[in-house]
Design an enzyme around this catalytic site. Structure first.
Site, PDB file in Angstrom:
ATOM      1  N   ARG A  17      90.061  11.377  62.189  1.00  0.00           N
ATOM      2  CA  ARG A  17      90.122  11.556  60.796  1.00  0.00           C
ATOM      3  C   ARG A  17      91.101  10.590  60.161  1.00  0.00           C
ATOM      4  O   ARG A  17      90.678  10.205  59.167  1.00  0.00           O
ATOM      5  CB  ARG A  17      90.270  12.849  60.519  1.00  0.00           C
ATOM      6  CG  ARG A  17      89.113  13.943  60.906  1.00  0.00           C
ATOM      7  CD  ARG A  17      89.197  15.072  60.346  1.00  0.00           C
ATOM      8  NE  ARG A  17      87.917  15.699  60.352  1.00  0.00           N
ATOM      9  CZ  ARG A  17      87.692  17.074  60.309  1.00  0.00           C
ATOM     10  NH1 ARG A  17      88.627  17.999  59.950  1.00  0.00           N
ATOM     11  NH2 ARG A  17      86.646  17.491  60.186  1.00  0.00           N
TER      12      ARG A  17
ATOM     13  N   LYS B 109      70.189  29.411  66.801  1.00  0.00           N
ATOM     14  CA  LYS B 109      69.482  29.652  65.922  1.00  0.00           C
ATOM     15  C   LYS B 109      68.564  28.851  64.915  1.00  0.00           C
ATOM     16  O   LYS B 109      69.084  27.994  64.416  1.00  0.00           O
ATOM     17  CB  LYS B 109      70.306  30.705  65.203  1.00  0.00           C
ATOM     18  CG  LYS B 109      70.998  31.741  65.917  1.00  0.00           C
ATOM     19  CD  LYS B 109      71.667  32.895  65.154  1.00  0.00           C
ATOM     20  CE  LYS B 109      72.249  33.861  65.902  1.00  0.00           C
ATOM     21  NZ  LYS B 109      73.093  35.218  65.189  1.00  0.00           N
TER      22      LYS B 109
ATOM     23  N   GLY C 171      78.598  19.811  63.688  1.00  0.00           N
ATOM     24  CA  GLY C 171      78.960  20.922  64.632  1.00  0.00           C
ATOM     25  C   GLY C 171      78.849  20.552  66.221  1.00  0.00           C
ATOM     26  O   GLY C 171      79.759  19.371  66.559  1.00  0.00           O
TER      27      GLY C 171
ATOM     28  N   GLY D  31      80.190  20.605  57.816  1.00  0.00           N
ATOM     29  CA  GLY D  31      79.545  21.104  56.899  1.00  0.00           C
ATOM     30  C   GLY D  31      78.840  20.295  55.945  1.00  0.00           C
ATOM     31  O   GLY D  31      77.794  20.524  55.350  1.00  0.00           O
TER      32      GLY D  31
END
Ligand code: AMP
Length: 396
Positions: free
Chosen positions: A35, A198, A354, A377
């Site tokens: 980063r 999911k 992720g 996110g």
């Protein structure tokens, strides 16, 4: 898109929001400086113009208190090393000390402000706090894609104080271009691979990308809800009973958009959720009772490979097996190989969000794909079609 390349920073002070929320070891040393290196091009451009840079960032969750363990002073040395220049540090982001330090920096110099989240006002998006920060500089640059989905003082609210001198940094510009290349201007055929555990966490993404893609590969745990909805026997595999009709709805919508959907045809099944469990291959529609699918099988890997080698644009979000367990990593590794091969053949490939990013780093695919997103996110929200507050504030 207004980027720093549209402005000459000579004799200007630029307040640059960066994402230095880096992982640290027990000694608080930076464990991964990705980063930090991401913002080097932005810093170089401003300094080479003859400007000065005031870096502002957050680290961890100090919840409005000045706690030593969250101080950015612990990473100042690493920032200096990665940027290849001396970096001065000031113990606050607003107030007398910050004002003094900011007034003293000269063209070619870099100042790092203390953790913004030592003030509660940062996360609250407080206008006064944003105004105080704004008084430190002549221009505002947002190069923190990882926090662009937050409407915080330094990521969004502050932009209003720089009506004509607010810009996207170069790392942020790359992120936005990569998303655009997949969802808007991507060369066809466009293929999206969605994996992970999911369906529920990926629905909005699926719905948003359907108009943009030609092929949709669905793998990982979420595939079983689709297979069960289609009448398959999935044994003990991960399933979301309350999403069965939604799965069929999604398949219907895909058809309307003429999107070809590829589900795994075979899987590696196991007797329990463990790396040492007994395992074997199975057709995905006839998984025996008591067994669960934990990885894509060889036929599925070949089929996904064919689709990917015929794609010109690829988006990958989510592993297609439980890659954290070595015996169930082969499917995701094969997928990584296919994407790398397609990229070599000229396709544009974006890995975002992720666990697929973690996979790509851990298994060394970083340099074999076109772009790996730094913002978890923020990337997911972009794929969901949401306008990020940090982006909107500059575009406004
Ligand atoms: P997500 O955060 O939703 O992208 O999910 C990532 C997780 O999905 C990873 O930790 C994988 O281990 C997990 N996963 C992938 N395939 C399966 C599977 N077949 N069964 C259970 N979990 C899976």
């Amino acid at each position: 898109m207004k980027t720093i390349n549209d402005f000459n920073f000579k004799d200007k002070k630029a307040l640059v929001r960066v994402d230095f929320n880096v992982p640290q070891d027990d000694q608080l040393k930076v464990a991964d400086n990705t980063r930090i290196s991401a913002v080097k091009p932005t810093v170089d451009k401003i300094l080479n113009d003859g400007g000065s840079v005031i870096l502002m960032a957050h680290l961890g969750r100090p919840k409005g208190e000045a706690k030593d363990e969250f101080s950015l002073k612990h990473i100042t040395g690493e920032v200096s090393q990665v940027l290849g220049r001396e970096v001065k540090f000031v113990e606050d982001s607003i107030g007398e000390k910050a004002v003094q330090a900011a007034s003293e920096i000269k063209p070619g110099e870099i100042l790092l402000l203390e953790n913004l989240r030592f003030h509660n006002e940062e996360e609250k998006g407080d206008r006064d706090f944003a105004q105080k920060l704004s008084q430190l500089a002549d221009a505002y640059v947002n190069d923190a894609f990882g926090t662009a989905h937050r409407a915080h003082a330094s990521t969004a609210v502050i932009a209003e104080f720089f009506p004509s001198t607010k810009f996207f940094g170069l790392s942020m510009t790359d992120e936005l271009k990569a998303i655009d290349k997949v969802l808007k201007s991507g060369e066809k055929p466009v293929t999206a691979i969605l994996g992970g555990s999911k369906v529920s966490t990926k629905i909005t993404i699926i719905e948003n990308i359907l108009p943009a893609v030609d092929n949709l590969i669905i793998g990982g745990g979420m595939a079983f809800t689709f297979i069960k909805a289609l009448g398959g026997k999935v044994g003990n595999s991960l399933i979301e009973e309350d999403k069965l009709s939604l799965a069929l709805e999604i398949l219907g919508k895909a058809k309307e958009h003429k999107v070809k959907v590829y589900l795994p045809s075979d899987v590696i099944i196991a007797e329990s959720f463990s790396n040492d469990a007994e395992r074997q291959e199975s057709d995905i529609y006839t998984i025996p009772e008591g067994w669960m699918g934990l990885d894509a099988g060889p036929k599925s890997r070949d089929q996904f490979n064919d689709v990917l080698l015929n794609s010109r644009t690829i988006l990958w979000n989510g592993p297609i097996g439980v890659f954290e367990m070595s015996n169930f990593a082969a499917g995701t590794i094969a997928l990584g190989d296919s994407i790398a091969e397609a990229t070599k053949l000229g396709a544009f490939s974006l890995v975002g969000g992720g666990d697929s990013v973690a996979f790509v780093k851990q298994f060394g695919y970083e340099d074999r794909v076109s772009y790996v997103s730094t913002g978890g996110g923020a990337m997911l929200e972009s794929l969901e079609g949401l306008e990020l507050p940090g982006v909107a504030a500059i575009n406004k």
